[in-house]
Scaffold this motif. Structure first.
Motif, PDB file in Angstrom:
ATOM      1  N   THR A 128       0.754  -1.085   0.123  1.00 35.98           N
ATOM      2  CA  THR A 128       0.173   0.133   0.171  1.00 35.98           C
ATOM      3  C   THR A 128       0.876   1.127   0.012  1.00 35.98           C
ATOM      4  N   ALA A 129       1.856   1.240   0.741  1.00 36.42           N
ATOM      5  CA  ALA A 129       2.656   2.554   0.929  1.00 36.42           C
ATOM      6  C   ALA A 129       3.375   2.410  -0.567  1.00 36.42           C
ATOM      7  N   LEU A 130       3.964   1.508  -0.725  1.00 35.02           N
ATOM      8  CA  LEU A 130       4.984   1.496  -1.956  1.00 35.02           C
ATOM      9  C   LEU A 130       4.287   2.182  -3.213  1.00 35.02           C
ATOM     10  N   HIS A 131       3.083   1.904  -3.200  1.00 25.80           N
ATOM     11  CA  HIS A 131       2.071   2.239  -4.330  1.00 25.80           C
ATOM     12  C   HIS A 131       1.378   3.378  -4.275  1.00 25.80           C
ATOM     13  N   SER A 132       1.645   4.135  -3.230  1.00 27.22           N
ATOM     14  CA  SER A 132       0.832   5.293  -2.836  1.00 27.22           C
ATOM     15  C   SER A 132       1.223   6.490  -3.540  1.00 27.22           C
ATOM     16  N   GLY A 133       2.165   6.676  -4.340  1.00 22.99           N
ATOM     17  CA  GLY A 133       2.682   7.905  -5.071  1.00 22.99           C
ATOM     18  C   GLY A 133       3.371   8.797  -4.238  1.00 22.99           C
ATOM     19  N   ASP A 134       3.725   8.251  -3.198  1.00 21.00           N
ATOM     20  CA  ASP A 134       4.616   9.184  -2.317  1.00 21.00           C
ATOM     21  C   ASP A 134       6.060   9.251  -2.984  1.00 21.00           C
ATOM     22  N   PRO A 135       6.574  10.356  -3.049  1.00 20.49           N
ATOM     23  CA  PRO A 135       7.816  10.526  -3.861  1.00 20.49           C
ATOM     24  C   PRO A 135       8.872   9.808  -3.020  1.00 20.49           C
ATOM     25  N   ALA A 136       8.845   9.765  -1.747  1.00 21.49           N
ATOM     26  CA  ALA A 136       9.736   9.029  -0.821  1.00 21.49           C
ATOM     27  C   ALA A 136      10.067   7.692  -1.311  1.00 21.49           C
ATOM     28  N   PHE A 137       9.109   7.034  -1.913  1.00 22.45           N
ATOM     29  CA  PHE A 137       9.477   5.726  -2.433  1.00 22.45           C
ATOM     30  C   PHE A 137       9.840   5.738  -4.100  1.00 22.45           C
ATOM     31  N   ASP A 138      10.042   6.954  -4.496  1.00 28.23           N
ATOM     32  CA  ASP A 138      10.329   6.890  -6.096  1.00 28.23           C
ATOM     33  C   ASP A 138      11.489   5.891  -6.577  1.00 28.23           C
ATOM     34  N   ALA A 139      12.530   5.766  -5.741  1.00 24.70           N
ATOM     35  CA  ALA A 139      13.781   5.347  -5.923  1.00 24.70           C
ATOM     36  C   ALA A 139      13.751   3.873  -5.699  1.00 24.70           C
ATOM     37  N   LEU A 140      12.920   3.409  -5.052  1.00 32.14           N
ATOM     38  CA  LEU A 140      12.762   1.923  -4.579  1.00 32.14           C
ATOM     39  C   LEU A 140      12.668   0.975  -5.794  1.00 32.14           C
ATOM     40  N   PRO A 141      11.911   1.078  -6.763  1.00 34.78           N
ATOM     41  CA  PRO A 141      11.848   0.245  -7.777  1.00 34.78           C
ATOM     42  C   PRO A 141      13.279   0.035  -8.565  1.00 34.78           C
ATOM     43  N   GLY A 142      13.970   0.854  -8.709  1.00 32.50           N
ATOM     44  CA  GLY A 142      15.331   0.922  -9.134  1.00 32.50           C
ATOM     45  C   GLY A 142      16.254   0.158  -8.418  1.00 32.50           C
ATOM     46  N   TYR A 143      15.999   0.442  -6.928  1.00 30.70           N
ATOM     47  CA  TYR A 143      16.910  -0.112  -6.046  1.00 30.70           C
ATOM     48  C   TYR A 143      16.533  -1.597  -5.991  1.00 30.70           C
ATOM     49  N   PHE A 144      15.373  -2.001  -6.014  1.00 33.32           N
ATOM     50  CA  PHE A 144      14.986  -3.413  -6.348  1.00 33.32           C
ATOM     51  C   PHE A 144      15.688  -4.175  -7.418  1.00 33.32           C
TER      52      PHE A 144
END
Length: 213
Positions: A128-144
């Motif tokens: 829910t948080a990771l797909h919330s659109g919060d810019p704090a999580f924008d870099a996580l798919p790339g990190y993954f």
């Protein structure tokens, strides 16, 4: 971030006047790291059962620390969510070389995919948080992909070179395939996802140079 520590002003080493001033500093860093590790483990558990909006006190109590300690290391909820996600990604990626050293190539690949399947199941609590659109999580798919792509790629290349796994499968495709097989199914638990991934692994062996007996 998981590496974030307490503010400099809380470090007693800056005002120590006796004997060995480095000892208190080292002790503080060790204590702070233990607190961080406990908080991340607790948050992972709580997020998985109560969601990412669980009360901060519940997370702190599970970690055995005060709420102030939680906020000192993770001032924003997004800081904690991001740190939990990155910690789990790192643990999964770091398992690859250990498995490669301990097992035959195809067995190492299968064991890693099992671990990755468990990681995906854990990530549901963060979805829910990771797909919330919060810019704090924008870099996580790339990190993954930056961490897990090479980890899986090394295992996949070794298993392909040994002739136990068919060629032409990319790490990216395999990561996405497993994630899709781990989507929640009504009435089924994590064991169902493991069975589906086991079938996928069997499929990777089809057309390989060396077929199992």
């Amino acid at each position: 971030m998981a590496g974030k520590t307490a503010p400099t002003g809380t470090d007693p080493a800056t005002s120590a006047a006796s004997g060995s001033p480095e000892t208190p500093a080292r002790r503080l860093r060790a204590d702070a790291q233990r607190n961080i590790d406990s908080l991340l483990a607790a948050a992972k558990s709580v997020f998985g059962t109560a969601g990412v909006n669980a009360p901060a006190k519940q997370i702190a109590d599970t970690a055995g620390v005060g709420v102030g300690t939680l906020y000192r290391h993770f001032p924003q909820r997004s800081d904690l969510v991001r740190a939990v996600f990155q910690r789990e990604v790192d643990a999964c990626a770091d398992a690859a070389p250990a498995l490669a050293a301990a097992l035959e190539p195809a067995a190492a690949l299968a064991s890693w995919l099992k671990r990755y399947t468990e990681f995906v199941a854990t990530k549901r609590g963060l979805a829910t948080a990771l797909h919330s659109g919060d810019p704090a999580f924008d870099a996580l798919p790339g990190y993954f992909m930056q961490r897990l792509g090479p980890a899986l790629g090394s295992l996949l290349d070794a298993a392909t070179a040994s002739g136990e796994i068919r060629a032409g499968v990319s790490p990216r495709d395999l990561l996405h395939a497993v994630a899709n097989l781990c989507l929640p199914v009504p009435g089924e638990g994590p064991a169902y996802s493991q069975r589906m991934v086991a079938l996928l692994i069997d499929g990777l062996r089809y057309g390989a140079e060396h077929q199992p007996p």
